[in-house]
Design an enzyme around this catalytic site. Structure first.
Site, mmCIF file in Angstrom:
data_model
loop_
_atom_site.group_PDB
_atom_site.id
_atom_site.type_symbol
_atom_site.label_atom_id
_atom_site.label_comp_id
_atom_site.label_asym_id
_atom_site.label_seq_id
_atom_site.Cartn_x
_atom_site.Cartn_y
_atom_site.Cartn_z
ATOM 1 N N HIS A 130 -1.583 -5.630 1.444
ATOM 2 C CA HIS A 130 -2.859 -6.279 1.122
ATOM 3 C C HIS A 130 -2.726 -7.719 0.725
ATOM 4 C CE1 HIS A 130 -6.626 -7.287 -0.791
ATOM 5 N NE2 HIS A 130 -6.147 -7.660 -1.747
ATOM 6 N N PHE A 144 -15.304 2.502 7.852
ATOM 7 C CA PHE A 144 -13.888 3.071 7.548
ATOM 8 C C PHE A 144 -13.699 3.100 5.815
ATOM 9 C CE2 PHE A 144 -13.781 -1.675 8.260
ATOM 10 C CZ PHE A 144 -13.181 -2.235 7.241
ATOM 11 N N TYR A 166 -12.196 -2.781 -3.651
ATOM 12 C CA TYR A 166 -12.848 -3.024 -2.058
ATOM 13 C C TYR A 166 -14.417 -2.877 -2.200
ATOM 14 C CZ TYR A 166 -8.357 -2.140 0.047
ATOM 15 O OH TYR A 166 -7.161 -2.398 0.717
ATOM 16 N N LYS A 190 0.889 -1.131 -0.122
ATOM 17 C CA LYS A 190 0.060 0.155 -0.037
ATOM 18 C C LYS A 190 0.899 1.435 -0.005
ATOM 19 C CE LYS A 190 -3.712 -2.448 2.238
ATOM 20 N NZ LYS A 190 -4.668 -2.449 3.430
ATOM 21 N N ARG A 221 -1.479 -14.477 3.421
ATOM 22 C CA ARG A 221 -2.233 -13.734 4.793
ATOM 23 C C ARG A 221 -1.459 -14.227 5.820
ATOM 24 N NH1 ARG A 221 -6.809 -10.828 3.989
ATOM 25 N NH2 ARG A 221 -7.722 -11.772 5.680
ATOM 26 N N ASN A 232 -1.621 -0.278 7.342
ATOM 27 C CA ASN A 232 -1.070 -1.493 7.701
ATOM 28 C C ASN A 232 -0.364 -1.994 6.527
ATOM 29 O OD1 ASN A 232 -3.532 -2.155 6.083
ATOM 30 N ND2 ASN A 232 -4.251 -3.699 7.174
ATOM 31 N N THR A 254 -5.363 -8.469 10.233
ATOM 32 C CA THR A 254 -5.655 -7.022 9.507
ATOM 33 C C THR A 254 -5.045 -5.714 10.346
ATOM 34 O OG1 THR A 254 -7.491 -7.952 8.593
ATOM 35 C CG2 THR A 254 -7.532 -5.820 8.839
ATOM 36 N N GLU A 289 -9.169 -10.439 -8.146
ATOM 37 C CA GLU A 289 -8.350 -9.158 -8.025
ATOM 38 C C GLU A 289 -7.121 -9.309 -8.938
ATOM 39 O OE1 GLU A 289 -6.823 -9.700 -3.695
ATOM 40 O OE2 GLU A 289 -9.030 -8.992 -3.144
ATOM 41 N N ARG A 345 2.998 -7.287 8.959
ATOM 42 C CA ARG A 345 2.382 -6.015 9.788
ATOM 43 C C ARG A 345 2.887 -6.001 11.085
ATOM 44 N NH1 ARG A 345 -3.130 -7.839 7.071
ATOM 45 N NH2 ARG A 345 -3.042 -6.325 5.262
HETATM 46 P P1 GTP Z 1 -6.419 -6.506 3.118
HETATM 47 O O1 GTP Z 1 -5.331 -7.679 2.954
HETATM 48 O O2 GTP Z 1 -5.782 -5.035 3.251
HETATM 49 O O3 GTP Z 1 -7.754 -6.782 2.433
HETATM 50 O O4 GTP Z 1 -6.865 -6.763 4.818
HETATM 51 P P2 GTP Z 1 -8.025 -7.599 5.340
HETATM 52 O O5 GTP Z 1 -8.470 -8.781 4.444
HETATM 53 O O6 GTP Z 1 -7.025 -8.443 6.368
HETATM 54 O O7 GTP Z 1 -9.002 -6.686 5.983
HETATM 55 P P3 GTP Z 1 -10.268 -6.300 5.008
HETATM 56 O O8 GTP Z 1 -10.429 -6.783 3.904
HETATM 57 O O9 GTP Z 1 -11.317 -6.487 5.990
HETATM 58 O O10 GTP Z 1 -9.955 -4.853 5.177
HETATM 59 C C1 GTP Z 1 -9.355 -4.130 4.131
HETATM 60 C C2 GTP Z 1 -8.463 -2.944 4.776
HETATM 61 O O11 GTP Z 1 -9.311 -1.958 5.446
HETATM 62 C C3 GTP Z 1 -7.632 -3.305 5.894
HETATM 63 O O12 GTP Z 1 -6.472 -4.013 5.457
HETATM 64 C C4 GTP Z 1 -7.339 -2.203 6.446
HETATM 65 O O13 GTP Z 1 -6.405 -1.259 5.980
HETATM 66 C C5 GTP Z 1 -8.801 -1.368 6.403
HETATM 67 N N1 GTP Z 1 -9.586 -1.747 7.506
HETATM 68 C C6 GTP Z 1 -10.095 -2.931 8.008
HETATM 69 N N2 GTP Z 1 -10.835 -2.949 9.107
HETATM 70 C C7 GTP Z 1 -10.384 -1.675 9.471
HETATM 71 C C8 GTP Z 1 -10.983 -0.722 10.684
HETATM 72 O O14 GTP Z 1 -11.657 -1.374 11.559
HETATM 73 N N3 GTP Z 1 -10.431 0.582 10.581
HETATM 74 C C9 GTP Z 1 -9.853 1.282 9.905
HETATM 75 N N4 GTP Z 1 -9.581 2.360 9.952
HETATM 76 N N5 GTP Z 1 -9.493 0.524 8.774
HETATM 77 C C10 GTP Z 1 -9.740 -0.623 8.544
HETATM 78 MG MG MG Z 2 -9.311 -7.975 2.630
#
Ligand code: GTP
Ligand code: MG
Length: 151
Positions: A115, A57, A49, A9, A85, A112, A91, A126, A102
């Site tokens: 992705h 968020f 997304y 990112k 992952r 973070n 996350t 994707e 992370r």
């Molecule tokens: P990715 O690998 O980035 O997709 O992360 P993930 O699959 O572990 O989480 P998810 O797909 O649910 O969320 C995508 C992204 O949204 C995360 O990587 C974070 O950057 C952001 N995100 C998720 N949950 C939160 C939250 O509670 N607050 C905030 N500010 N950002 C969030």
């Molecule tokens: Mg995700």
């Protein structure tokens, strides 16, 4: 074998973490099959997304992802989605184990660093969204037989 979409990112690119993140996937034994630095449009990120559109968020997430170049990659190997992952960590970096990307490089869930696709199906979607077919390389790495007993 399996492919996953991994992105560094904007914060990861700005902080000079492209090298260290790539190194972790390389050292584990995964194969890099596509990579590019991109500044995707808002529409592209909204598609990426789309499952999160109703989250509180979401808007901040899209703004974050628009804040600078992203290093988009495809990594291939056994159980690449799940292990990808694991290499990234939880996350929320506050819950990510040390030794994960992370867990070693991030603090805030909204910064973070990386992705990773969450399932084989979403990985396919994707990869299709971020890459053209001809951008995916097909080759046998020189160390391949030293990584897999039975390919
Ligand atoms: P990715 O690998 O980035 O997709 O992360 P993930 O699959 O572990 O989480 P998810 O797909 O649910 O969320 C995508 C992204 O949204 C995360 O990587 C974070 O950057 C952001 N995100 C998720 N949950 C939160 C939250 O509670 N607050 C905030 N500010 N950002 C969030
Ligand atoms: Mg995700």
């Amino acid at each position: 074998s399996e492919q996953t979409f991994i992105a560094i990112k904007p914060d990861g690119v700005q902080r000079g973490l492209v090298g260290p993140i790539i190194t972790r996937f390389e050292q584990r034994g995964y194969k890099l099959v596509a990579m590019k630095l991109v500044s995707p449009s808002k529409e592209h990120l909204e598609k990426h997304y789309e499952d999160l559109a109703d989250k509180p968020f979401y808007k901040g997430l899209v703004t974050y992802m628009l804040s600078g170049p992203i290093c988009a990659m495809v990594w291939e190997g056994r159980e690449a989605v799940k292990t990808g992952r694991t290499l990234l960590g939880a996350t929320n970096p506050m819950a990510s184990a040390p030794g994960t990307i992370r867990g070693d490089y991030a603090i805030d869930v909204g910064r973070n660093v990386c992705h990773g696709s969450d399932a084989v199906e979403s990985a396919k979607k994707e990869i299709d969204l971020w890459f053209k077919k001809e951008e995916l390389m097909s080759y046998k790495p020189a160390n391949f037989d030293w990584i897999y007993e039975k390919p």
